[in-house]
Design an enzyme around this catalytic site. Structure first.
Site, PDB file in Angstrom:
ATOM      1  N   GLY A   1       0.849  -1.187   0.000  1.00 53.94           N
ATOM      2  CA  GLY A   1       0.000   0.000   0.000  1.00 53.94           C
ATOM      3  C   GLY A   1       0.884   1.235   0.000  1.00 53.94           C
ATOM      4  N   ALA A  46       2.088   2.907   2.456  1.00 53.84           N
ATOM      5  CA  ALA A  46       3.171   2.807   3.439  1.00 53.84           C
ATOM      6  C   ALA A  46       4.323   1.971   2.890  1.00 53.84           C
ATOM      7  CB  ALA A  46       2.658   2.212   4.746  1.00 53.84           C
ATOM      8  N   THR A  71      -4.941   0.852   0.319  1.00 54.25           N
ATOM      9  CA  THR A  71      -4.732   2.196  -0.222  1.00 54.25           C
ATOM     10  C   THR A  71      -5.476   2.386  -1.529  1.00 54.25           C
ATOM     11  OG1 THR A  71      -2.548   2.358   0.791  1.00 54.25           O
ATOM     12  CG2 THR A  71      -3.006   3.847  -1.024  1.00 54.25           C
ATOM     13  N   TRP A  82      -8.196   1.506  -2.464  1.00 50.44           N
ATOM     14  CA  TRP A  82      -9.624   1.769  -2.324  1.00 50.44           C
ATOM     15  C   TRP A  82      -9.903   3.054  -1.540  1.00 50.44           C
ATOM     16  CZ3 TRP A  82     -12.240  -1.069  -5.537  1.00 50.44           C
ATOM     17  CH2 TRP A  82     -11.715  -2.309  -5.920  1.00 50.44           C
ATOM     18  N   ALA A  83      -8.851   3.761  -1.117  1.00 49.27           N
ATOM     19  CA  ALA A  83      -9.051   5.015  -0.381  1.00 49.27           C
ATOM     20  C   ALA A  83      -9.638   6.060  -1.330  1.00 49.27           C
ATOM     21  CB  ALA A  83      -7.717   5.511   0.191  1.00 49.27           C
ATOM     22  N   GLU A  91     -13.875  16.902   5.265  1.00 49.58           N
ATOM     23  CA  GLU A  91     -14.583  15.717   5.743  1.00 49.58           C
ATOM     24  C   GLU A  91     -14.923  15.894   7.210  1.00 49.58           C
ATOM     25  OE1 GLU A  91     -12.644  12.511   2.593  1.00 49.58           O
ATOM     26  OE2 GLU A  91     -12.318  12.229   4.726  1.00 49.58           O
ATOM     27  N   ASP A 115      -2.235  -9.753   9.124  1.00 52.27           N
ATOM     28  CA  ASP A 115      -1.009 -10.558   9.124  1.00 52.27           C
ATOM     29  C   ASP A 115       0.121  -9.890   9.907  1.00 52.27           C
ATOM     30  OD1 ASP A 115      -2.292 -12.398   7.382  1.00 52.27           O
ATOM     31  OD2 ASP A 115      -1.758 -11.158   5.665  1.00 52.27           O
ATOM     32  N   HIS A 127     -16.817   2.470   9.404  1.00 54.63           N
ATOM     33  CA  HIS A 127     -17.217   3.581   8.541  1.00 54.63           C
ATOM     34  C   HIS A 127     -18.736   3.642   8.504  1.00 54.63           C
ATOM     35  CE1 HIS A 127     -17.487   6.396   5.235  1.00 54.63           C
ATOM     36  NE2 HIS A 127     -16.180   6.550   5.301  1.00 54.63           N
ATOM     37  N   ARG A 154     -16.666  10.044  12.989  1.00 55.65           N
ATOM     38  CA  ARG A 154     -17.199   8.807  12.420  1.00 55.65           C
ATOM     39  C   ARG A 154     -17.842   7.889  13.446  1.00 55.65           C
ATOM     40  NH1 ARG A 154     -12.553   7.032   7.986  1.00 55.65           N
ATOM     41  NH2 ARG A 154     -13.038   8.668   6.483  1.00 55.65           N
ATOM     42  N   HIS A 191     -13.874  -0.606   8.968  1.00 53.67           N
ATOM     43  CA  HIS A 191     -13.127   0.197   8.004  1.00 53.67           C
ATOM     44  C   HIS A 191     -11.642   0.343   8.346  1.00 53.67           C
ATOM     45  CE1 HIS A 191     -12.467   3.138   4.908  1.00 53.67           C
ATOM     46  NE2 HIS A 191     -12.163   4.096   5.755  1.00 53.67           N
ATOM     47  N   GLU A 224      -1.363   1.383   8.557  1.00 52.77           N
ATOM     48  CA  GLU A 224      -2.450   0.928   9.410  1.00 52.77           C
ATOM     49  C   GLU A 224      -2.044  -0.185  10.358  1.00 52.77           C
ATOM     50  OE1 GLU A 224      -7.129  -0.554   9.129  1.00 52.77           O
ATOM     51  OE2 GLU A 224      -6.035  -0.054   7.299  1.00 52.77           O
ATOM     52  N   ARG A 234      -9.827   7.741  14.420  1.00 51.24           N
ATOM     53  CA  ARG A 234      -9.031   8.394  13.379  1.00 51.24           C
ATOM     54  C   ARG A 234      -9.787   9.537  12.725  1.00 51.24           C
ATOM     55  NH1 ARG A 234      -8.492   7.625   7.637  1.00 51.24           N
ATOM     56  NH2 ARG A 234     -10.060   5.979   7.745  1.00 51.24           N
ATOM     57  N   SER A 278      -4.864   8.935   7.549  1.00 53.22           N
ATOM     58  CA  SER A 278      -4.116   7.672   7.453  1.00 53.22           C
ATOM     59  C   SER A 278      -3.060   7.711   6.361  1.00 53.22           C
ATOM     60  CB  SER A 278      -5.077   6.502   7.221  1.00 53.22           C
ATOM     61  OG  SER A 278      -5.906   6.759   6.114  1.00 53.22           O
TER      62      SER A 278
END
Length: 541
Positions: A27, A29, A56, A58-59, A127, A222, A243, A289, A350, A374, A385, A390
């Site tokens: 991702g 990171a 990432t 899908w962000a 946001e 993992d 979310h 959130r 989420h 994450e 968060r 992130s």
């Protein structure tokens, strides 16, 4: 009792490869940190699937950083800490808000193309819980995909990075308490060892703990489980962000409907068509959130429905299609037109605020083992968060990890390591069926709302599954289940221990936030057990 390893192995009998730095995960990171590290070191980058497969990608909403003249790091810090419900680590947040703009420029240098207006200025959106417009986005609502595209292209062009796609990192190799590499699995099923001077976990989150999640299938915790088995402490595992607005429609996946939709003016309505957020928070649809998610669950319970509606039909067709082309097209593929229809939504797992405990340079308590993104718990997010922090956190602390790598001396890498205490796999039933069983336990008893009786029952059920941890098998679905089970137990233990409600952790039996008792963190280690960390300090006021 958790075994130290999930497989029997002996490194002398396995292929061994050597490198300076291992990065596990692709991702933002993993990609960014690998690129930064590769400027001075040889890097092996392990990707569980393809280079484009990560959370990432899908962000949607964007990346938060101070770029506007009417904004400031102090305001960004204040918003972050308010959303974090009192237990953000001040020093970590201060690092994020001050270093974020510099790292953002590096993303742009690496080729990321953020959206600009007609004057050539970057478009900024807002946001929930942000006091200013400070979120950059790309292709309207495909920010993560654009970042991954740019960074993956750079990775493919970088000769100092060896990319191992479709490889599964199984366990951290340690010698005398120090990380010396990773045990990994090739696509063909062959085990091998990678030896290194430093290992960086960037494996993403744990969304697959729950039946309903916005995360892809690979988000199986993992890195958290690997680090825990290796002796690294985990922190804040009870704080999971659900979310508020994932698509809830027959035959459709729980596709994320970005918070930016509410940032651009969308309303939440219950199934009776009534707006309801004014009953729960003065910021209404732009509340943090955790508050929005619980409000939606309350309305669903009151109206005996499985969803509420997200309504942006009062905004112009031009705005909707320009800002949210990905969401618009996805909904339309299921017969829902955002321009004319209310979109049915419900909360879904989420993001995990907790994870592998690190310092301000991403290092764990296991020497030479780092965590970023994450999978880590830097203290930035606290109990909840702040939206779009992130991606910023990943690059800020990824850069700091690379700074720390420069100070590490070489490590002995020719040490023989082995594990042979696990029993050979017997009949354990269907791994997929057990995964579903775990997800249902977490959804029903360790979800948006929690209470002692349900948490105790969940813990008992999860611990009864622990025999699978002692089986030797190289099946990827089995290894993923072991990691999910380990993380589920750690999450449930922490949720049971914290007898208050704070941020993403809501206890029906302890609905109030208890500052006197719980202005602290819960840490867990395979050697140290569950402990309460001393009170939060605001050392940089």
């Amino acid at each position: 009792m958790f075994p130290r390893h999930v497989l029997n192995y002996q490194t002398d009998h396995l292929p061994n490869i050597y490198t300076d730095v291992i990065v596990v995960g692709c991702g933002i990171a993993g990609l960014y940190t690998a690129l930064e590290a590769s400027k001075k070191a040889k890097v092996v980058l392990i990707s569980k699937k393809g280079l484009q497969d990560s959370n990432t990608r899908w962000a949607q909403g964007g990346i938060a950083a101070v770029t506007a003249q009417n904004d400031s790091p102090a305001l960004h810090r204040q918003d972050t800490m308010l959303a974090g419900a009192g237990i953000c680590t001040y020093e970590a947040v201060d690092v994020l808000v001050h270093e974020g703009p510099k790292r953002l420029q590096e993303l742009i240098t690496y080729g990321t193309q953020f959206d600009k207006d007609s004057n050539g200025e970057y478009e900024l959106t807002r946001e929930g819980a942000h006091s200013q417009r400070r979120i950059l986005h790309a292709q309207g609502d495909a920010t993560g995909a654009e970042i991954v595209r740019a960074l993956a292209k750079k990775v493919a062009e970088t000769t100092n990075i060896t990319l191992l796609e479709e490889h599964f990192a199984i366990d951290i190799l340690t010698h005398q308490g120090e990380c010396v590499g990773v045990l990994a699995l090739k696509p063909c099923g062959e085990l091998f060892a990678i030896r290194s001077h430093a290992t960086i976990l960037a494996t993403g989150g744990a969304g697959q703990l729950y039946r309903y999640t916005t995360n892809p299938d690979i988000a199986t915790a993992d890195g958290i489980a690997m680090a825990y088995r290796a002796g690294a402490e985990v922190k804040d595992m009870e704080f999971i962000q659900f979310h508020p607005t994932a698509l809830c429609y027959p035959d459709a996946p729980r596709f994320l409907i970005s918070e930016a939709v509410r940032g651009e003016g969308a309303y939440l309505r219950n199934v009776l068509g009534e707006r309801f957020m004014h009953k729960y928070h003065p910021q209404q649809e732009l509340a943090p959130r955790d508050i929005v998610a619980r409000a939606i669950v309350s309305e669903m319970e009151t109206t005996k429905s499985t969803f509420v509606y997200l309504d942006i039909t009062h905004e112009s067709e031009e705005l909707i299609k320009h800002r949210f082309p990905t969401i618009y097209d996805f909904c339309l593929s299921y017969g829902l037109d955002m321009v004319a229809d209310w979109i049915p939504v419900a909360p879904a797992c989420h993001y995990m605020m907790g994870g592998v405990k690190t310092d301000l340079y991403g290092e764990t308590n296991v020497s030479r083992l780092f965590a970023c993104g994450e999978v880590s718990c830097t203290g930035v997010h606290g109990a909840n968060r702040l939206a779009s922090n992130s991606l910023s956190e990943a690059i800020v602390f990824g850069h700091r990890i690379v700074e720390r790598l420069q100070t590490l001396p070489p490590v002995m890498s020719a040490i023989s390591l082995s594990e042979s205490s696990l029993r050979t796999t017997g009949k354990v039933g269907s791994w997929k069926k057990m995964r579903l069983q775990l997800q249902k336990i977490m959804l029903r008893k360790v979800g948006v709302k929690r209470e002692a009786q349900g948490l105790r029952a969940a813990l008992q059920e999860l611990e009864s599954m622990q025999t699978i941890l002692s089986t030797h098998t190289v099946k990827r679905e089995a290894l993923e289940l072991k990691n999910l089970l380990t993380t589920a137990i750690l999450t449930t233990r922490a949720a049971l221990a914290r007898t208050e409600s704070r941020g993403g952790h809501y206890r029906v039996d302890y609905p109030e936030q208890n500052e006197e008792r719980w202005l602290k963190h819960i840490t867990q280690g395979i050697h140290s057990g569950l402990q309460e960390e001393s009170e939060i300090r605001y050392a940089m006021e």
